[in-house]
Design an enzyme around this catalytic site. Structure first.
Site, mmCIF file in Angstrom:
data_model
loop_
_atom_site.group_PDB
_atom_site.id
_atom_site.type_symbol
_atom_site.label_atom_id
_atom_site.label_comp_id
_atom_site.label_asym_id
_atom_site.label_seq_id
_atom_site.Cartn_x
_atom_site.Cartn_y
_atom_site.Cartn_z
ATOM 1 N N SER A 182 17.210 102.804 -1.343
ATOM 2 C CA SER A 182 18.543 103.400 -1.373
ATOM 3 C C SER A 182 18.561 103.577 -2.733
ATOM 4 O O SER A 182 18.502 102.735 -3.673
ATOM 5 C CB SER A 182 19.044 102.347 -0.694
ATOM 6 O OG SER A 182 19.954 102.755 -0.417
ATOM 7 N N TYR A 195 21.109 93.579 1.962
ATOM 8 C CA TYR A 195 20.530 95.047 2.229
ATOM 9 C C TYR A 195 19.618 96.052 0.638
ATOM 10 O O TYR A 195 19.108 96.354 0.410
ATOM 11 C CB TYR A 195 21.708 96.151 2.680
ATOM 12 C CG TYR A 195 20.998 97.392 2.786
ATOM 13 C CD1 TYR A 195 20.229 97.565 3.438
ATOM 14 C CD2 TYR A 195 21.668 98.511 2.290
ATOM 15 C CE1 TYR A 195 19.940 99.311 4.513
ATOM 16 C CE2 TYR A 195 21.418 99.731 2.238
ATOM 17 C CZ TYR A 195 20.192 100.158 3.415
ATOM 18 O OH TYR A 195 19.928 101.431 3.751
#
Length: 290
Positions: A182, A195
């Site tokens: 990400s 996350y």
């Protein structure tokens, strides 16, 4: 879905929210675009790929893209049977076979079983795509409960490690592993702290594995997407956030799953034969120096 190569219009999506993660693609408006945009050229002909989180979003787009290039695929999914069935149909429409394996990547025994079932069905395993993930909004680090922290790490990081451990004994020289990271691994996120931490760990995991596995002829790379229109978005954020999701990128919009699947395809095929330990950054224009 269409095969045309067109720019998507700038802007957000209709406000919407789903109460359960990792979300259901068939409930999204508009539906994400997963269809490959170009004709196949046999770049994965005769090969087998195992894709976690393959029922929807980036995983679905990757599965269909691989099938167009000649691969048979196995997709791992948690519970979204309707989405998984649609992915299987899309893979089969491209001429590939699709094995759907339901289970939780947080369980190492399940990961071993998923790999075993893939090899039993197809006789080989050439590509592993680690993609399954969860994310939960927390405005302050004090708001992250022990249960959330452990769950996020077990899905996003432990699941990758367990799947790699299960797959490696079945993968020979020339095999590839592609991990989904990400943009938050590089720039962080004040609302997705745990996350983002898992995605940073995935980046380190990928680079740490690349050197020792190169000696075995196995390449390990990753993709670090920016804001992409997948079921995880309405399942993570309030409706008003979803309505503007992706609009702060330089391109002014969220990306589509098929715009990321092309990165996975590149790293999974011989086009990237001299690349290992690297990340691609389909993020709509964020400048990334890593």
């Amino acid at each position: 879905m269409s095969d045309t190569d067109k720019d998507e219009p700038a802007g957000g999506q209709p406000a919407q929210h789903q109460p359960v993660q990792p979300g259901r693609e068939h409930e999204m408006t508009p539906r994400p675009d997963y269809a490959p945009r170009f004709p196949g050229s046999g770049r994965l002909a005769g090969e087998v790929a195992l894709i976690t989180g393959g029922d929807s979003g980036i995983g679905r787009a990757t599965a269909v893209s691989f099938a167009r290039e000649g691969a048979n695929v196995a997709i791992v999914y948690l519970e979204e049977s309707e989405d998984a069935a649609e992915t299987r149909a899309a893979v089969e429409a491209e001429g590939g076979r699709c094995l759907c394996v339901r289970g939780d990547v947080r369980d190492p025994a399940f990961c071993r079983d998923a790999v075993a079932r893939t090899v039993e069905a197809y006789g080989r395993l050439d590509v592993l795509v680690n993609n399954a993930a969860e994310q939960h909004v927390a405005d302050e680090i004090e708001d992250i409960t022990p249960e959330q922290l452990e769950g996020t790490f077990r899905t996003n990081l432990f699941g990758y490690v367990y799947m790699i451990q299960a797959a490696l004994p079945r993968m020979g020289s020339g095999a590839r592993i592609v991990n989904n990271g990400s943009v938050t691994a590089v720039r962080g996120s004040p609302h997705l702290i745990d996350y983002s931490a898992t995605k940073g760990a995935i980046m380190a995991l990928t680079r740490s594995l690349a050197k020792p596995l190169a000696a075995r002829g196995i390449r390990v790379n990753g993709v670090a997407p920016g804001p992409i229109w997948t079921p995880l978005i309405p399942a993570s954020f309030p409706a008003e956030h979803v309505a503007t999701f992706g609009t702060k990128t330089p391109m002014g919009r969220a990306g589509q799953p098929n715009e990321v699947a092309s990165c996975f395809l590149f790293l999974a095929c011989a086009d990237s034969s001299y690349i290992t330990g690297q990340f691609l950054h389909p993020n709509g224009g964020d400048a990334i120096g890593s």
